[in-house]
Design an enzyme around this catalytic site. Structure first.
Site, PDB file in Angstrom:
ATOM      1  N   HIS A 227       0.719  -1.036   0.074  1.00  0.00           N
ATOM      2  CA  HIS A 227       0.264   0.244  -0.314  1.00  0.00           C
ATOM      3  C   HIS A 227       1.028   1.340   0.030  1.00  0.00           C
ATOM      4  CE1 HIS A 227      -3.245   2.672   0.720  1.00  0.00           C
ATOM      5  NE2 HIS A 227      -3.720   2.308   2.135  1.00  0.00           N
ATOM      6  N   HIS A 266      -2.823  -3.088  -9.620  1.00  0.00           N
ATOM      7  CA  HIS A 266      -3.802  -2.073  -8.437  1.00  0.00           C
ATOM      8  C   HIS A 266      -4.457  -3.079  -8.973  1.00  0.00           C
ATOM      9  CE1 HIS A 266      -5.844   1.199  -7.098  1.00  0.00           C
ATOM     10  NE2 HIS A 266      -4.489   1.070  -6.240  1.00  0.00           N
ATOM     11  N   ASP A 320       2.438   5.592  -6.906  1.00  0.00           N
ATOM     12  CA  ASP A 320       3.780   5.313  -6.164  1.00  0.00           C
ATOM     13  C   ASP A 320       5.031   5.496  -7.278  1.00  0.00           C
ATOM     14  OD1 ASP A 320       2.370   6.010  -3.702  1.00  0.00           O
ATOM     15  OD2 ASP A 320       2.390   3.813  -2.991  1.00  0.00           O
TER      16      ASP A 320
HETATM   17  N1  ACO Z   1       4.542  -6.649 -10.377  1.00  0.00           N
HETATM   18  C1  ACO Z   1       4.203  -7.998 -11.588  1.00  0.00           C
HETATM   19  N2  ACO Z   1       3.442  -8.777 -11.768  1.00  0.00           N
HETATM   20  C2  ACO Z   1       2.301  -7.743 -10.905  1.00  0.00           C
HETATM   21  C3  ACO Z   1       2.565  -7.726  -9.836  1.00  0.00           C
HETATM   22  C4  ACO Z   1       3.259  -5.990  -9.974  1.00  0.00           C
HETATM   23  N3  ACO Z   1       3.571  -4.511  -9.350  1.00  0.00           N
HETATM   24  N4  ACO Z   1       0.922  -6.795  -9.696  1.00  0.00           N
HETATM   25  C5  ACO Z   1       0.397  -7.815  -9.628  1.00  0.00           C
HETATM   26  N5  ACO Z   1       1.174  -8.876 -10.597  1.00  0.00           N
HETATM   27  C6  ACO Z   1       0.408 -10.189 -11.406  1.00  0.00           C
HETATM   28  C7  ACO Z   1       0.669 -11.156 -10.302  1.00  0.00           C
HETATM   29  O1  ACO Z   1       1.944 -11.853  -9.991  1.00  0.00           O
HETATM   30  C8  ACO Z   1      -0.423 -12.069 -10.627  1.00  0.00           C
HETATM   31  O2  ACO Z   1       0.191 -12.539 -11.600  1.00  0.00           O
HETATM   32  P1  ACO Z   1      -0.122 -14.052 -11.988  1.00  0.00           P
HETATM   33  O3  ACO Z   1      -1.809 -13.733 -12.206  1.00  0.00           O
HETATM   34  O4  ACO Z   1       0.228 -14.541 -13.547  1.00  0.00           O
HETATM   35  O5  ACO Z   1      -0.434 -14.970 -10.833  1.00  0.00           O
HETATM   36  C9  ACO Z   1      -1.895 -10.844 -11.034  1.00  0.00           C
HETATM   37  O6  ACO Z   1      -1.193  -9.786 -11.876  1.00  0.00           O
HETATM   38  C10 ACO Z   1      -2.928 -10.232 -10.545  1.00  0.00           C
HETATM   39  O7  ACO Z   1      -1.674  -9.949  -8.476  1.00  0.00           O
HETATM   40  P2  ACO Z   1      -2.493  -9.564  -7.521  1.00  0.00           P
HETATM   41  O8  ACO Z   1      -1.118  -9.546  -6.651  1.00  0.00           O
HETATM   42  O9  ACO Z   1      -2.867 -10.934  -6.924  1.00  0.00           O
HETATM   43  O10 ACO Z   1      -3.340  -8.945  -7.269  1.00  0.00           O
HETATM   44  P3  ACO Z   1      -3.872  -7.902  -6.212  1.00  0.00           P
HETATM   45  O11 ACO Z   1      -4.567  -7.389  -6.880  1.00  0.00           O
HETATM   46  O12 ACO Z   1      -3.927  -8.083  -5.119  1.00  0.00           O
HETATM   47  O13 ACO Z   1      -2.521  -7.009  -6.463  1.00  0.00           O
HETATM   48  C11 ACO Z   1      -1.136  -4.967  -5.599  1.00  0.00           C
HETATM   49  C12 ACO Z   1      -2.679  -5.092  -6.186  1.00  0.00           C
HETATM   50  C13 ACO Z   1      -0.885  -5.488  -3.992  1.00  0.00           C
HETATM   51  C14 ACO Z   1      -0.982  -3.070  -5.958  1.00  0.00           C
HETATM   52  C15 ACO Z   1      -0.530  -5.009  -6.914  1.00  0.00           C
HETATM   53  O14 ACO Z   1      -0.466  -5.093  -8.216  1.00  0.00           O
HETATM   54  C16 ACO Z   1       0.976  -5.302  -5.911  1.00  0.00           C
HETATM   55  O15 ACO Z   1       1.898  -5.669  -5.052  1.00  0.00           O
HETATM   56  N6  ACO Z   1       2.119  -4.307  -6.618  1.00  0.00           N
HETATM   57  C17 ACO Z   1       2.883  -3.497  -5.686  1.00  0.00           C
HETATM   58  C18 ACO Z   1       3.318  -2.421  -4.749  1.00  0.00           C
HETATM   59  C19 ACO Z   1       3.097  -1.123  -5.485  1.00  0.00           C
HETATM   60  O16 ACO Z   1       2.981  -0.852  -6.087  1.00  0.00           O
HETATM   61  N7  ACO Z   1       1.709  -1.553  -3.979  1.00  0.00           N
HETATM   62  C20 ACO Z   1       1.122  -0.224  -4.060  1.00  0.00           C
HETATM   63  C21 ACO Z   1      -0.829  -0.014  -4.752  1.00  0.00           C
HETATM   64  S1  ACO Z   1      -1.316   2.083  -5.306  1.00  0.00           S
HETATM   65  C22 ACO Z   1      -1.024   1.981  -3.252  1.00  0.00           C
HETATM   66  O17 ACO Z   1      -1.496   2.096  -3.082  1.00  0.00           O
HETATM   67  C23 ACO Z   1      -1.376   4.113  -3.565  1.00  0.00           C
END
Ligand code: ACO
Length: 383
Positions: A227, A266, A320
């Site tokens: 987050h 996201h 971010d």
């Molecule tokens: N890099 C590479 N692959 C990703 C990323 C990423 N940052 N985010 C998601 N994916 C992929 C996952 O590996 C997954 O792939 P799969 O289906 O082949 O297994 C798919 O996308 C779904 O990912 P989840 O993590 O299950 O999706 P969720 O909706 O739960 O995740 C999250 C959202 C937590 C923000 C995620 O995208 C992430 O971890 N991003 C990096 C952290 C980040 O930047 N957070 C800030 C968010 S914005 C904020 O809070 C202000």
């Protein structure tokens, strides 16, 4: 519905797609990359408004008249001071602590010092919200001072919310351009619907607990790298990459290893997060003026590589991705990025608590029980 139900029911992992309340504050269309507050696009808020005006709009669910905004601004300025006991406590926090841990403790302590903290009536909650929005800047600046081993700088009432914070951070009055750039960053982060920290604040407030408890819980949720902690993680990644010629290979390796790249992806946006576009333009502007900061050059390469490979999965830069570069161009250290996120999001947290608790309903979801049943309690010696 019994929590132990055996009926097949759908589990919404991470509550994704679950709508639990109504709100008139923020609308997001994640497929199209649209974000509005009170129906007004985030781009307009960033370009034409201020953090003070948006905070008023969120707390009242309406735009202020100029007299209302002037009164609100005066109230924020009048409430910038914090109890000396809190400043004394902050000075004594362990220097090794994470600034978000410090903020969590400081806000909890602010609640201890407020004789009216247990008054959860709407009027007191509103007054507390204004005080918290104002005091967050003084508290966070004092935390930054402690981390850097210097004395806290007292707030000034003649500067804007953003300008005063930058002043307290460095002891030097920022230029109008710097203050405005920081103000835009605060506007972009002020509210974002039912994100994890706002939801956490609502879960706490829905028990009819006090606003300090709700905000303290929210700070704990914002602290995590999935987050609010992501922009600091982006800067760590940029430092590891080092130079832009290494960027493509570095993130390609990460994607090959199925590692998550910070600042992209996201839960709601499956297209460009509109806040990331605004910040990218400002990051480009600042980088251009400074002869292209090397961080910005690396990010351009990372964005291109990630979008080319992961956009099919709906993964694009989020807010971010560029915010850390903007903050670092303003001379802010990366360990302070997440507290600065809180400095902005306090408006969204308090406004959402005020809105939700008007027609409060205890938040209490279910888990599908997947454990065993009809088990004997075997004596410990026999297990
Ligand atoms: N890099 C590479 N692959 C990703 C990323 C990423 N940052 N985010 C998601 N994916 C992929 C996952 O590996 C997954 O792939 P799969 O289906 O082949 O297994 C798919 O996308 C779904 O990912 P989840 O993590 O299950 O999706 P969720 O909706 O739960 O995740 C999250 C959202 C937590 C923000 C995620 O995208 C992430 O971890 N991003 C990096 C952290 C980040 O930047 N957070 C800030 C968010 S914005 C904020 O809070 C202000």
């Amino acid at each position: 519905m019994p929590e132990t139900t055996q009926e097949p029911i759908k589990v919404y992992e991470g509550l994704a797609g679950v709508v639990f309340t109504e709100s008139e504050l923020t609308f997001i269309d994640g497929e199209k990359g649209i974000l509005t507050h009170l129906g007004i696009p985030i781009q307009d808020w960033a370009e034409k408004s201020t953090f003070e005006e948006l905070s008023y709009a969120l707390l009242h669910a309406k735009l202020p008249s100029s007299a209302e905004l002037a009164a609100f601004d005066a109230a924020l300025k009048a409430n910038r001071g914090v109890p000396p006991a809190l400043l004394e406590q902050i000075k004594n926090y362990p220097k090794t602590a994470n600034p978000m841990q410090m903020l969590r403790t400081a806000v909890s302590y602010l609640g201890l010092l407020d004789p009216n903290s247990e008054d959860t009536g709407a009027e007191n909650k509103y007054a507390t919200a204004i005080r918290m929005i104002a005091q967050f800047s003084t508290v966070i600046a004092a935390i930054c001072a402690t981390v850097e081993g210097r004395d806290a700088v007292a707030p000034r009432a003649d500067l804007t919310h953003a300008g005063n914070f930058l002043y307290m951070l460095s002891g030097t009055e920022p230029t109008l351009e710097q203050a405005r750039l920081f103000d835009i960053a605060l506007v972009l982060h002020a509210d974002h619907g039912m994100n994890a920290s706002t939801f956490t604040a609502l879960a706490t407030a829905s028990t009819l607990s006090d606003l300090y408890s709700a905000v303290t819980s929210a700070i704990g949720a914002l602290k995590g790298p999935l987050h609010g902690g992501a922009n600091e993680a982006v800067m760590d990644m940029l430092d590891e990459i080092g130079t832009s010629d290494r960027a493509v290979a570095f993130v390609t390796d990460m994607m090959d290893r199925k590692e998550k790249i910070m600042g992209v992806g996201h839960r709601v946006y499956k297209f460009f997060d509109p806040r990331s576009r605004v910040l990218r333009d400002y990051a480009a502007l600042v980088a251009g003026k400074q002869g292209k900061s090397h961080y910005y050059q690396i990010l351009e390469q990372v964005e291109e590589t990630v979008v080319a490979r992961l956009s099919g999965k709906g993964i694009y830069p989020n807010v971010d991705f560029y915010s850390g570069v903007v903050y670092s161009d303003l001379g802010i250290k990366k360990e302070f990025f997440t507290p600065i996120f809180a400095l902005a999001r306090i408006s969204g947290w308090t406004a959402s608590v005020l809105e939700y608790t008007k027609a409060n309903k205890l938040l209490r979801p279910l888990a599908l029980y997947t454990g065993q049943s009809d088990q004997p309690l075997t004596p410990i010696a026999e297990r």
